[in-house]
Motif scaffolding. Structure first.
Motif, PDB file in Angstrom:
ATOM      1  N   PHE A  31       0.870  -1.175   0.000  1.00 37.99           N
ATOM      2  CA  PHE A  31       0.000   0.000   0.000  1.00 37.99           C
ATOM      3  C   PHE A  31       0.904   1.221   0.000  1.00 37.99           C
ATOM      4  N   VAL A  32       0.688   2.139  -0.937  1.00 34.37           N
ATOM      5  CA  VAL A  32       1.486   3.364  -1.015  1.00 34.37           C
ATOM      6  C   VAL A  32       0.545   4.553  -1.080  1.00 34.37           C
ATOM      7  N   ALA A  33       0.789   5.528  -0.186  1.00 36.81           N
ATOM      8  CA  ALA A  33       0.014   6.768  -0.180  1.00 36.81           C
ATOM      9  C   ALA A  33       0.863   7.861  -0.807  1.00 36.81           C
ATOM     10  N   GLU A  34       0.224   8.721  -1.601  1.00 36.51           N
ATOM     11  CA  GLU A  34       0.942   9.870  -2.143  1.00 36.51           C
ATOM     12  C   GLU A  34       0.071  11.103  -2.046  1.00 36.51           C
ATOM     13  N   ILE A  35       0.747  12.235  -1.999  1.00 38.04           N
ATOM     14  CA  ILE A  35       0.067  13.516  -1.930  1.00 38.04           C
ATOM     15  C   ILE A  35       0.779  14.467  -2.887  1.00 38.04           C
ATOM     16  N   GLU A  36       0.002  15.144  -3.735  1.00 31.07           N
ATOM     17  CA  GLU A  36       0.564  16.134  -4.650  1.00 31.07           C
ATOM     18  C   GLU A  36       0.571  17.478  -3.968  1.00 31.07           C
ATOM     19  N   LEU A  37       1.675  18.189  -4.146  1.00 36.02           N
ATOM     20  CA  LEU A  37       1.872  19.473  -3.491  1.00 36.02           C
ATOM     21  C   LEU A  37       2.215  20.557  -4.505  1.00 36.02           C
ATOM     22  N   ASN A  38       2.106  21.804  -4.094  1.00 37.12           N
ATOM     23  CA  ASN A  38       2.502  22.931  -4.941  1.00 37.12           C
ATOM     24  C   ASN A  38       3.970  23.281  -4.748  1.00 37.12           C
ATOM     25  N   ASP A  39       4.536  22.842  -3.616  1.00 40.68           N
ATOM     26  CA  ASP A  39       5.924  23.121  -3.274  1.00 40.68           C
ATOM     27  C   ASP A  39       6.432  21.941  -2.452  1.00 40.68           C
ATOM     28  N   GLU A  40       7.694  21.574  -2.636  1.00 40.24           N
ATOM     29  CA  GLU A  40       8.238  20.416  -1.913  1.00 40.24           C
ATOM     30  C   GLU A  40       8.144  20.563  -0.403  1.00 40.24           C
ATOM     31  N   ASN A  41       8.205  21.790   0.089  1.00 35.89           N
ATOM     32  CA  ASN A  41       8.198  22.029   1.532  1.00 35.89           C
ATOM     33  C   ASN A  41       6.834  22.445   2.067  1.00 35.89           C
ATOM     34  N   GLU A  42       5.811  22.338   1.226  1.00 36.28           N
ATOM     35  CA  GLU A  42       4.455  22.705   1.646  1.00 36.28           C
ATOM     36  C   GLU A  42       4.009  21.811   2.805  1.00 36.28           C
ATOM     37  N   SER A  43       3.391  22.424   3.799  1.00 37.82           N
ATOM     38  CA  SER A  43       2.902  21.630   4.928  1.00 37.82           C
ATOM     39  C   SER A  43       1.537  21.033   4.586  1.00 37.82           C
ATOM     40  N   PHE A  44       1.231  19.925   5.235  1.00 37.46           N
ATOM     41  CA  PHE A  44      -0.053  19.250   5.011  1.00 37.46           C
ATOM     42  C   PHE A  44      -0.400  18.447   6.252  1.00 37.46           C
ATOM     43  N   LEU A  45      -1.683  18.197   6.428  1.00 35.20           N
ATOM     44  CA  LEU A  45      -2.149  17.388   7.545  1.00 35.20           C
ATOM     45  C   LEU A  45      -1.763  15.929   7.293  1.00 35.20           C
ATOM     46  N   LYS A  46      -1.347  15.244   8.363  1.00 35.23           N
ATOM     47  CA  LYS A  46      -0.949  13.839   8.231  1.00 35.23           C
ATOM     48  C   LYS A  46      -1.949  12.960   8.973  1.00 35.23           C
ATOM     49  N   PRO A  47      -2.635  12.091   8.236  1.00 39.98           N
ATOM     50  CA  PRO A  47      -3.591  11.191   8.894  1.00 39.98           C
ATOM     51  C   PRO A  47      -2.863  10.181   9.783  1.00 39.98           C
ATOM     52  N   ASN A  48      -3.574   9.613  10.752  1.00 45.88           N
ATOM     53  CA  ASN A  48      -2.940   8.685  11.697  1.00 45.88           C
ATOM     54  C   ASN A  48      -2.488   7.384  11.041  1.00 45.88           C
ATOM     55  N   TRP A  49      -2.967   7.054   9.851  1.00 44.98           N
ATOM     56  CA  TRP A  49      -2.564   5.822   9.171  1.00 44.98           C
ATOM     57  C   TRP A  49      -1.341   6.017   8.264  1.00 44.98           C
ATOM     58  N   LEU A  50      -0.813   7.259   8.211  1.00 46.98           N
ATOM     59  CA  LEU A  50       0.352   7.544   7.365  1.00 46.98           C
ATOM     60  C   LEU A  50       1.614   7.059   8.064  1.00 46.98           C
ATOM     61  N   GLY A  51       2.426   6.269   7.343  1.00 50.61           N
ATOM     62  CA  GLY A  51       3.638   5.700   7.916  1.00 50.61           C
ATOM     63  C   GLY A  51       4.905   6.333   7.381  1.00 50.61           C
ATOM     64  N   LYS A  52       5.922   5.523   7.229  1.00 55.10           N
ATOM     65  CA  LYS A  52       7.264   5.947   6.807  1.00 55.10           C
ATOM     66  C   LYS A  52       7.228   6.632   5.436  1.00 55.10           C
ATOM     67  N   GLU A  53       7.960   7.735   5.313  1.00 55.87           N
ATOM     68  CA  GLU A  53       8.067   8.398   4.013  1.00 55.87           C
ATOM     69  C   GLU A  53       9.025   7.626   3.118  1.00 55.87           C
ATOM     70  N   ILE A  54       8.605   7.428   1.861  1.00 59.84           N
ATOM     71  CA  ILE A  54       9.418   6.680   0.890  1.00 59.84           C
ATOM     72  C   ILE A  54       9.658   7.498  -0.376  1.00 59.84           C
ATOM     73  N   THR A  55       9.423   8.810  -0.305  1.00 61.01           N
ATOM     74  CA  THR A  55       9.668   9.689  -1.451  1.00 61.01           C
ATOM     75  C   THR A  55      11.088   9.466  -1.955  1.00 61.01           C
ATOM     76  N   GLY A  56      11.238   9.257  -3.251  1.00 62.25           N
ATOM     77  CA  GLY A  56      12.553   9.088  -3.855  1.00 62.25           C
ATOM     78  C   GLY A  56      13.133   7.687  -3.768  1.00 62.25           C
ATOM     79  N   GLU A  57      12.471   6.776  -3.066  1.00 63.15           N
ATOM     80  CA  GLU A  57      12.956   5.391  -3.001  1.00 63.15           C
ATOM     81  C   GLU A  57      12.459   4.654  -4.243  1.00 63.15           C
ATOM     82  N   SER A  58      13.346   4.478  -5.200  1.00 62.06           N
ATOM     83  CA  SER A  58      12.957   3.997  -6.527  1.00 62.06           C
ATOM     84  C   SER A  58      12.313   2.616  -6.524  1.00 62.06           C
ATOM     85  N   LYS A  59      12.600   1.771  -5.534  1.00 70.99           N
ATOM     86  CA  LYS A  59      12.002   0.431  -5.545  1.00 70.99           C
ATOM     87  C   LYS A  59      10.482   0.490  -5.427  1.00 70.99           C
TER      88      LYS A  59
END
Length: 155
Positions: free
Chosen positions: A113-141
């Motif tokens: 299961f992979v969650a993604e969120i589109e942003l207007n800026d890489e550093n834009e803040s956003f609410l994080k749901p309680n089911w959101l886990g480890k960030e894998i941005t940039g992990e090509s696998k």
């Protein structure tokens, strides 16, 4: 045409209770070269061809161009794709000013299961749901183009 998105694993399937929409997706790749990935996708009753460029240093930003094509065109192009395809259901979960898209993979990627969120800026803040886990941005696998070649169940 620059896409900025961050990706995460999830900690539970609780997101399904919050989803406002879900859609089945089947996709293949005409080219999986990291410099220029070419994807063919059938998403519900629509077909698409998408070209993605190489990601930046963080993996959060990259060029993306997409065009809708007919289902028969998409089916014909899928038959030309490299070996390995992706089957998933995408859930859309609105939260604050953003929408999380959570992909539940099937076939050789069942259990991922992979969650993604589109942003207007890489550093834009956003609410994080309680089911959101480890960030894998940039992990090509975790890129779909790589999952089509080296599926999750083979890790």
């Amino acid at each position: 045409m620059i896409e900025i998105e961050r990706k995460f694993l999830i900690t539970s399937e609780e997101f399904k209770n919050e989803a406002k929409k879900s859609i089945r997706i089947v996709q293949g790749f005409l080219n999986t070269d990291p410099e220029r990935t070419v994807r063919i996708r059938i998403k519900g009753e629509q077909g698409f061809i998408t070209v993605k460029g190489k990601g930046n240093a963080t993996g959060a930003s990259r060029f993306e161009w997409e065009k809708e094509i007919s289902i028969p065109e998409a089916e014909q192009l899928l038959s030309l794709c490299e070996k390995g395809s992706i089957e998933k259901v995408r859930y859309e979960i609105p939260l604050g000013n953003h929408t999380f898209e959570v992909d539940e993979f099937f076939g050789e990627n069942t259990g991922l299961f992979v969650a993604e969120i589109e942003l207007n800026d890489e550093n834009e803040s956003f609410l994080k749901p309680n089911w959101l886990g480890k960030e894998i941005t940039g992990e090509s696998k975790y890129y779909n183009s790589q999952l089509s070649k080296k599926p999750y169940l083979s890790w």
